[in-house]
Design an enzyme around this catalytic site. Structure first.
Site, short mmCIF file in Angstrom:
data_model
loop_
_atom_site.label_atom_id
_atom_site.label_comp_id
_atom_site.label_asym_id
_atom_site.label_seq_id
_atom_site.Cartn_x
_atom_site.Cartn_y
_atom_site.Cartn_z
N TYR A 12 38.79 28.85 -13.86
CA TYR A 12 39.85 29.43 -14.36
C TYR A 12 39.49 29.84 -15.98
O TYR A 12 39.57 30.97 -16.62
CB TYR A 12 40.95 28.52 -14.25
CG TYR A 12 42.29 29.08 -14.81
CD1 TYR A 12 42.60 30.54 -14.82
CD2 TYR A 12 43.36 28.26 -15.31
CE1 TYR A 12 43.87 31.06 -15.33
CE2 TYR A 12 44.46 28.75 -15.95
CZ TYR A 12 44.76 29.98 -16.04
OH TYR A 12 45.88 30.31 -16.44
N THR A 36 34.01 24.77 -7.65
CA THR A 36 35.39 25.32 -7.90
C THR A 36 35.60 26.56 -8.46
O THR A 36 36.63 27.13 -8.44
CB THR A 36 36.39 24.18 -8.65
OG1 THR A 36 35.52 24.06 -9.70
CG2 THR A 36 36.07 22.81 -7.88
N ASP A 53 23.98 22.83 -11.21
CA ASP A 53 24.69 21.52 -11.67
C ASP A 53 24.48 21.15 -13.14
O ASP A 53 23.12 21.21 -13.46
CB ASP A 53 24.43 20.36 -10.69
CG ASP A 53 25.46 19.29 -10.76
OD1 ASP A 53 25.94 19.19 -11.82
OD2 ASP A 53 25.56 18.49 -9.75
N TYR A 143 41.12 10.48 -14.74
CA TYR A 143 40.86 11.93 -15.20
C TYR A 143 41.10 11.88 -16.62
O TYR A 143 40.01 12.33 -17.35
CB TYR A 143 41.84 13.06 -14.76
CG TYR A 143 41.77 14.32 -15.30
CD1 TYR A 143 40.57 15.06 -15.46
CD2 TYR A 143 43.04 14.66 -16.01
CE1 TYR A 143 40.82 16.13 -16.25
CE2 TYR A 143 43.10 15.70 -16.71
CZ TYR A 143 41.73 16.71 -16.88
OH TYR A 143 41.72 17.80 -17.39
N GLY A 286 54.31 8.32 -13.18
CA GLY A 286 53.42 8.90 -14.23
C GLY A 286 54.08 10.13 -14.77
O GLY A 286 53.01 10.64 -15.63
#
Length: 329
Positions: A12, A36, A53, A143, A286
């Protein structure tokens, strides 16, 4: 003509970055494993795509031996907070270990500087808002922790090896290229604006609004939405900053204005002329009530100023893209 390696350039934000770099006259090579990202996000008549990768050291060695790069922009990472909690190993491997492999290769081949895609998740629960760069970093999920670890690595690699970098902490990336040629595509989709637009299009069940009892003007969470094109412009200016010999640093990127979930739904209804199907649901654990960026440092140091700060404009660009994407699929 500067030559740049864009890692994760089929995703994106990376895809919008590639478009901006090409328009600015840079020679661009994209490295993306397409797990993705989407090959169609890259105009291969203007940018070279290498499918692979970033954790593949042999591939990185081959790329850096084959040509001289004037900088690297690193967007490749896993981004789903919830998934990171149940699959932390996957996140630390992808976001931390793979980035370490990249940094080692860059040092070995004397490649730099680096622009790193970071996140407001490095701060954890905000102690104040708007959040500036001096805010305490205390991530509350793997994350955010993975991005925090990379930011620390960047400091250490500068001190030890002289690798200069800028970490750009996004708040809520949103919108689509004003041309309508590229836009947001995630599977699964977790971002509010595309979820609301998909609900309008009947492409998914009604949207869930998680919590209406927050200490905000209308009771729903407030977030800082920054147009993806403005993000890309900040990366260009960060590159120029490092090319000018400036030091390693970090910047928070946002509009400096917060919009609530309900305000986003209202904007979607104004832009589309249709009601957003939604259901109220309990709060999610959270979710802070208010997350807004203090971007004064980026504006002052980089001379950066968001051009698409109006919420309706962000939604309009996203809506144009979503309608086109539905026709394509």
């Amino acid at each position: 003509m500067p030559k740049l390696l864009v890692i994760g350039g089929a995703g994106y934000i990376g895809g919008h970055m590639v478009s901006q770099l090409v328009k600015a006259g840079h020679h661009v090579v994209v490295l993306d494993d397409l797990s993705t990202g989407f090959q169609t996000a890259i105009d291969e008549s203007h940018a070279q795509l290498v499918v692979g990768d970033v954790g593949d050291r042999n591939l990185l060695n081959a790329l850096f031996k084959a040509d001289r790069y004037d900088g690297v922009l690193h967007f490749a990472s896993l981004i789903q907070v919830g998934e990171s909690v149940v699959k932390p190993a996957r996140y630390y491997r992808s976001n931390v270990a793979n980035t370490l492999t990249l940094l080692e290769a860059m040092v070995e081949h004397d490649v730099g500087p680096l622009i790193f895609s970071s996140t407001a998740a490095v701060f954890g629960e905000p102690e104040y808002s708007p959040i500036d760069e001096a805010h305490r970093q205390a991530p509350i999920n793997p994350y955010g922790a993975s991005k925090y670890m990379v930011e620390r690595m960047l400091e250490d690699f500068d001190h030890a090896y002289g690798l200069k970098s800028v970490a750009l902490r996004y708040f809520n990336a949103a919108g689509a290229d004003p041309s309508g040629q590229i836009g947001e595509r995630h599977d699964p989709e977790t971002h509010l604006i595309p979820l609301a637009l998909h609900a309008v299009l009947g492409a998914r069940p009604p949207l869930k609004v998680f919590g209406r009892d927050y200490p905000t003007p209308d009771g729903t969470c407030v977030r800082d939405y920054i147009h993806v094109t403005d993000l890309a412009e900040a990366h260009l200016r960060a590159l120029e900053y490092l090319w000018a010999g400036k030091p390693t640093t970090r910047f928070n990127l946002g509009n400096g204005n917060g919009f609530s979930v309900q305000e986003v739904l209202n904007a979607v209804e104004r832009v589309t002329g249709q009601r957003v199907p939604y259901e109220d649901a309990p709060r999610r654990g959270g979710d802070p009530a208010n997350l807004v960026a203090d971007s004064r440092a980026a504006k002052s140091v980089l001379g950066w100023c968001p051009q698409y700060g109006e919420l309706d404009t962000i939604v309009e660009h996203a809506w144009a893209w979503e309608q086109k994407r539905v026709k394509l699929t």
